[in-house]
Design a protein around this motif. Structure first.
Motif, PDB file in Angstrom:
ATOM      1  N   GLY A 101       1.511 -29.485 -41.246  1.00 10.28           N
ATOM      2  CA  GLY A 101       1.297 -30.099 -42.545  1.00 10.28           C
ATOM      3  C   GLY A 101       0.389 -31.312 -42.550  1.00 10.28           C
ATOM      4  N   ARG A 102       0.017 -31.791 -41.381  1.00 19.29           N
ATOM      5  CA  ARG A 102      -0.858 -32.969 -41.260  1.00 19.29           C
ATOM      6  C   ARG A 102      -2.312 -32.526 -41.276  1.00 19.29           C
ATOM      7  NH1 ARG A 102      -1.276 -36.156 -35.530  1.00 19.29           N
ATOM      8  NH2 ARG A 102      -3.364 -36.956 -35.876  1.00 19.29           N
ATOM      9  N   PRO A 103      -3.162 -33.138 -42.108  1.00 19.61           N
ATOM     10  CA  PRO A 103      -4.582 -32.758 -42.106  1.00 19.61           C
ATOM     11  C   PRO A 103      -5.268 -33.147 -40.795  1.00 19.61           C
ATOM     12  CG  PRO A 103      -4.203 -34.589 -43.624  1.00 19.61           C
ATOM     13  CD  PRO A 103      -2.861 -34.192 -43.072  1.00 19.61           C
ATOM     14  N   VAL A 104      -6.089 -32.227 -40.297  1.00 25.08           N
ATOM     15  CA  VAL A 104      -6.827 -32.440 -39.056  1.00 25.08           C
ATOM     16  C   VAL A 104      -8.278 -32.017 -39.301  1.00 25.08           C
ATOM     17  CG1 VAL A 104      -7.068 -31.687 -36.648  1.00 25.08           C
ATOM     18  CG2 VAL A 104      -4.790 -32.013 -37.620  1.00 25.08           C
ATOM     19  N   PRO A 105      -9.245 -32.890 -39.031  1.00 22.50           N
ATOM     20  CA  PRO A 105     -10.648 -32.489 -39.191  1.00 22.50           C
ATOM     21  C   PRO A 105     -11.064 -31.543 -38.068  1.00 22.50           C
ATOM     22  CG  PRO A 105     -10.534 -34.715 -38.336  1.00 22.50           C
ATOM     23  CD  PRO A 105      -9.111 -34.282 -38.597  1.00 22.50           C
ATOM     24  N   ALA A 106     -11.956 -30.628 -38.376  1.00 24.03           N
ATOM     25  CA  ALA A 106     -12.494 -29.696 -37.385  1.00 24.03           C
ATOM     26  C   ALA A 106     -13.974 -29.482 -37.683  1.00 24.03           C
ATOM     27  CB  ALA A 106     -11.742 -28.374 -37.429  1.00 24.03           C
ATOM     28  N   ALA A 151      -9.977 -28.946 -31.723  1.00 21.84           N
ATOM     29  CA  ALA A 151      -9.769 -29.752 -32.931  1.00 21.84           C
ATOM     30  C   ALA A 151      -8.497 -30.583 -32.810  1.00 21.84           C
ATOM     31  CB  ALA A 151      -9.715 -28.852 -34.165  1.00 21.84           C
ATOM     32  N   LEU A 152      -7.429 -29.986 -32.264  1.00 20.33           N
ATOM     33  CA  LEU A 152      -6.181 -30.725 -32.088  1.00 20.33           C
ATOM     34  C   LEU A 152      -6.366 -31.850 -31.074  1.00 20.33           C
ATOM     35  CD1 LEU A 152      -3.601 -27.790 -32.169  1.00 20.33           C
ATOM     36  CD2 LEU A 152      -4.159 -29.404 -34.011  1.00 20.33           C
ATOM     37  N   TRP A 153      -7.027 -31.551 -29.957  1.00 18.79           N
ATOM     38  CA  TRP A 153      -7.309 -32.594 -28.956  1.00 18.79           C
ATOM     39  C   TRP A 153      -8.066 -33.758 -29.579  1.00 18.79           C
ATOM     40  CZ3 TRP A 153      -9.549 -29.321 -24.381  1.00 18.79           C
ATOM     41  CH2 TRP A 153      -8.518 -28.934 -23.532  1.00 18.79           C
ATOM     42  N   ALA A 154      -9.096 -33.443 -30.355  1.00 16.67           N
ATOM     43  CA  ALA A 154      -9.926 -34.479 -30.969  1.00 16.67           C
ATOM     44  C   ALA A 154      -9.113 -35.369 -31.913  1.00 16.67           C
ATOM     45  CB  ALA A 154     -11.100 -33.851 -31.715  1.00 16.67           C
ATOM     46  N   ALA A 155      -8.011 -34.822 -32.440  1.00 16.70           N
ATOM     47  CA  ALA A 155      -7.140 -35.587 -33.334  1.00 16.70           C
ATOM     48  C   ALA A 155      -5.973 -36.227 -32.565  1.00 16.70           C
ATOM     49  CB  ALA A 155      -6.608 -34.672 -34.438  1.00 16.70           C
ATOM     50  N   ASP A 156      -6.079 -36.273 -31.240  1.00 17.66           N
ATOM     51  CA  ASP A 156      -5.046 -36.852 -30.376  1.00 17.66           C
ATOM     52  C   ASP A 156      -3.712 -36.109 -30.453  1.00 17.66           C
ATOM     53  OD1 ASP A 156      -6.687 -38.826 -29.254  1.00 17.66           O
ATOM     54  OD2 ASP A 156      -6.298 -40.191 -30.921  1.00 17.66           O
ATOM     55  N   ILE A 157      -3.763 -34.826 -30.736  1.00 15.25           N
ATOM     56  CA  ILE A 157      -2.573 -33.973 -30.706  1.00 15.25           C
ATOM     57  C   ILE A 157      -2.647 -33.201 -29.399  1.00 15.25           C
ATOM     58  CG2 ILE A 157      -1.340 -32.063 -31.812  1.00 15.25           C
ATOM     59  CD1 ILE A 157      -2.737 -33.028 -34.465  1.00 15.25           C
ATOM     60  N   PRO A 213     -11.121 -19.657 -32.817  1.00 17.16           N
ATOM     61  CA  PRO A 213     -11.989 -20.606 -33.524  1.00 17.16           C
ATOM     62  C   PRO A 213     -11.274 -21.170 -34.747  1.00 17.16           C
ATOM     63  CG  PRO A 213     -13.039 -18.445 -33.308  1.00 17.16           C
ATOM     64  CD  PRO A 213     -11.633 -18.299 -32.859  1.00 17.16           C
ATOM     65  N   ALA A 214     -11.370 -22.466 -34.945  1.00 21.12           N
ATOM     66  CA  ALA A 214     -10.788 -23.095 -36.129  1.00 21.12           C
ATOM     67  C   ALA A 214     -11.576 -22.661 -37.358  1.00 21.12           C
ATOM     68  CB  ALA A 214     -10.810 -24.610 -35.992  1.00 21.12           C
ATOM     69  N   GLY A 215     -10.865 -22.414 -38.429  1.00 21.54           N
ATOM     70  CA  GLY A 215     -11.502 -22.047 -39.688  1.00 21.54           C
ATOM     71  C   GLY A 215     -10.977 -22.910 -40.824  1.00 21.54           C
ATOM     72  N   PRO A 216     -11.772 -23.111 -41.861  1.00 20.38           N
ATOM     73  CA  PRO A 216     -11.336 -23.947 -42.980  1.00 20.38           C
ATOM     74  C   PRO A 216      -9.987 -23.470 -43.527  1.00 20.38           C
ATOM     75  CG  PRO A 216     -13.638 -23.354 -43.236  1.00 20.38           C
ATOM     76  CD  PRO A 216     -13.105 -22.543 -42.082  1.00 20.38           C
ATOM     77  N   GLY A 217      -9.059 -24.417 -43.652  1.00 20.98           N
ATOM     78  CA  GLY A 217      -7.756 -24.110 -44.227  1.00 20.98           C
ATOM     79  C   GLY A 217      -6.744 -23.522 -43.266  1.00 20.98           C
ATOM     80  N   ASP A 218      -7.097 -23.336 -41.999  1.00 22.49           N
ATOM     81  CA  ASP A 218      -6.132 -22.794 -41.042  1.00 22.49           C
ATOM     82  C   ASP A 218      -4.898 -23.691 -40.982  1.00 22.49           C
ATOM     83  OD1 ASP A 218      -7.653 -20.607 -40.339  1.00 22.49           O
ATOM     84  OD2 ASP A 218      -8.313 -21.436 -38.420  1.00 22.49           O
ATOM     85  N   ALA A 219      -3.729 -23.043 -40.870  1.00 16.87           N
ATOM     86  CA  ALA A 219      -2.462 -23.768 -40.753  1.00 16.87           C
ATOM     87  C   ALA A 219      -1.883 -23.504 -39.375  1.00 16.87           C
ATOM     88  CB  ALA A 219      -1.497 -23.321 -41.838  1.00 16.87           C
TER      89      ALA A 219
END
Length: 106
Positions: free
Chosen positions: A25-30, A39-45, A86-92
């Motif tokens: 539920g947390r927004p993450v930029p990709a 993308a998760l790594w870049a957001a410190d997840i 690959p990350a895609g717009p709106g992926d949950a």
């Protein structure tokens, strides 16, 4: 001449515009071309699943799809290797707990 500071700078990459995915539920930029894990790594997840026994946190380990430590539930589908998707717009992306087959009753 300025030194390149990021991998994108080193290769002269010019990715398209960023978009948003969510993690629990947390927004993450990709960025276009990024894997979900990147993308998760870049957001410190650093962890997005727990082990079947003990519930220990896990994330990416090898980064090339060989070890299965990076399993995640992506868009409702469990057991996806986040380093290969690959990350895609709106992926949950949601934390995968245990074996990831809760709805199958396994």
């Amino acid at each position: 001449m300025a030194r390149a500071r990021t991998p994108a700078d080193l290769v002269g990459a010019q990715p398209g515009p960023s978009f948003e995915i969510t993690f629990d539920g947390r927004p993450v930029p990709a960025l276009p071309g990024q894997s979900v894990a990147a993308a998760l790594w870049a957001a410190d997840i650093l962890a997005w699943r727990t082990t079947r026994v003990g519930g220990r946190p896990r994330g990416a380990f090898c980064g090339i799809g060989q070890c299965y430590d990076c399993l995640a539930t992506i868009n409702g589908t469990p057991n996806r290797r986040a380093c290969l998707v690959p990350a895609g717009p709106g992926d949950a992306i949601t934390t995968q707990e245990g074996h990831g087959h809760d709805r199958l009753g396994v």
